[in-house]
Each structure stands twice: as C-alpha cells, then as structure tokens.
Enzyme design. Structure first.
Site, short mmCIF file in Angstrom:
data_model
loop_
_atom_site.label_atom_id
_atom_site.label_comp_id
_atom_site.label_asym_id
_atom_site.label_seq_id
_atom_site.Cartn_x
_atom_site.Cartn_y
_atom_site.Cartn_z
N LEU A 1 0.88 -1.17 0.00
CA LEU A 1 0.00 0.00 0.00
C LEU A 1 0.92 1.22 0.00
CD1 LEU A 1 -2.86 -0.74 2.60
CD2 LEU A 1 -3.04 -0.70 0.12
N ASP A 2 0.57 2.22 -0.80
CA ASP A 2 1.40 3.42 -0.88
C ASP A 2 1.53 4.11 0.47
OD1 ASP A 2 1.56 3.01 -3.62
OD2 ASP A 2 -0.17 4.27 -4.04
N TYR A 3 2.57 4.93 0.57
CA TYR A 3 2.84 5.74 1.77
C TYR A 3 1.60 6.54 2.18
CZ TYR A 3 5.28 9.26 4.64
OH TYR A 3 5.70 10.07 5.65
#
Length: 236
Positions: free
Chosen positions: A104-106
């Site tokens: 999952l992206d930052y």
C-alpha cells in the site's frame, strides 16, 4: 522428498517472499552444503541438503503467522526503509520475522496482510489468481457515468490497459465524490493513475478488503491475527 527450487524453499522457511529470496540468492548470501549458490534455477532436497542464509541454517516452519493490519497513512509497506521512515512493522509488536503481502502506498491507508509464509504470499500476489482488492476512494469533483464506465472497461495507463474494474458510486457532490472500486491487478499507484486518467485527483484512498477478508472492526494502526477461516480462505 522431491527436489524443489531453492527460492521456494527459502520462502517456505519464512525467511522472505519468493521474489525477495531470489534477490538474496543473487547477492551471494545463500549456501547449500557449504557452497555459495547464485543460480536461481538451483534445486535442493529439503531432507538432505543444508541451506544457510545470511550465515544461519534455515528450517521449515511448522506453524506460520498470518496478520491483518489497518495501515494508517504515513507508513512505508516494507520491512525497512533506507530513509528511516516509519514502516508497517513498527506497528506490530511481535518478535517473529514477517513481511507484507503486496503493498500500500505511503499515502494510502487500509487493509494490509502480513505473514512469514513466503510460498503463500507469492501465490496471493500472482496475477493469475485474480484476487479482487476493494478500495474506498474520495476524488475531487463530481464524476460522470461515462467516466465510471471507462474504469469498468479498463483505461490506458503506463502503456497498458487496466483489467475491467468493479465500480460503485457511494455519494457525490460538486466538490468531492466517494467511489468504491475493486481491481485484481496491483500495479504501482494503479488506482490513483486510473482516476487521474479520467480527470479526477484522488484526495483519499483506503483499501477495505482483500478478497473476502476485510478490516473487521480494526481502527487505524491496529492489527490482529487472521482467524482459521480467513487463513483457510487464503490457502484455497
């Protein structure tokens, strides 16, 4: 016992995912019966051969760990970060070595699965299993039915056409719109790029389910072990 590929055995022992195990082999950090092995096609007999990774003998695990986490924004989905940013493992206080299934992206929150079962992790990330991941997306502006249908049919991003998505409008105003979208691919920042392609900036993005597994009442930053039924579902 039949022979198996070295990277698969390393993954089954819970050292790393199969992809990461391949990197460890190529870096020369794996020995089989005292000899450094760097060939990815190498096979071993788990009953006879001694495998050493980072100077430690490895063994198959009897029991594996399966965890779900409600990842907050501002955390990196990795085991460690070269820039010393917070990682998802900072939120999970166990001594065993685990790693995320996918990413999952930052700046994305929501459901993340973690395990020490590298073989299962590899299968779950493989495109052929077509596991749908569902996201709640808040976007700028109002969205047209034509734009929703573009997402449902697939859009061109980064030189490829995305697979058909399941899309449902949750609520809409002139300022912002909430949409639920399910995709079975996992390209880098794919959902954000899909909405950008149809002219909408993503304000907030949260993954709410991975196949049939959902957040199940977790609050941001909380985690818990998967139930037996959830583990059985993943293994199916």
């Amino acid at each position: 016992m039949v022979e198996e590929r070295l990277q698969k055995y390393i993954a089954r022992c819970g050292i790393a995912s199969r992809r990461k195990a391949e990197e460890i082999i190529l870096q020369g950090n794996v020995k089989v019966n005292g000899i450094i092995v760097k060939e990815l096609g190498s096979k071993i007999n788990p009953e006879k051969d001694v495998v050493i990774v980072h100077d430690k003998k490895i063994h198959e695990k009897e029991e594996h760990i399966y965890i779900k986490l409600y990842k907050p924004e501002g955390y990196i989905t990795t085991v460690k970060d070269q820039f010393n940013r917070k990682t998802v493992l900072d939120l999970i206080n166990i001594s065993e070595r685990i790693y995320p299934i996918g990413r999952l992206d930052y700046d994305t929150s929501g459901l993340l699965l973690l395990t020490d079962d590298g073989d299962l992790a590899n299968k779950l990330m493989h495109p052929k299993y077509r596991i749908f991941k569902t996201y709640e997306v808040e976007i700028k502006g109002s969205i047209s039915e034509a734009s929703i249908n573009m997402l449902r049919n697939g859009v061109l991003i980064d030189g490829y056409k995305t697979a058909p998505a399941k899309v449902k409008l949750i609520n809409q105003s002139q300022m912002n719109t909430s949409v639920q979208i399910s995709i079975h691919e996992g390209k880098n920042r794919q959902v954000r790029k899909m909405f950008k392609k149809i002219g909408h900036r993503v304000i907030k993005l949260k993954r709410i389910s991975f196949g049939n597994i959902n957040l199940g009442g977790l609050s941001e930053g909380q985690w818990k072990y998967l139930t037996d039924d959830e583990v059985k579902y993943l293994k199916r």
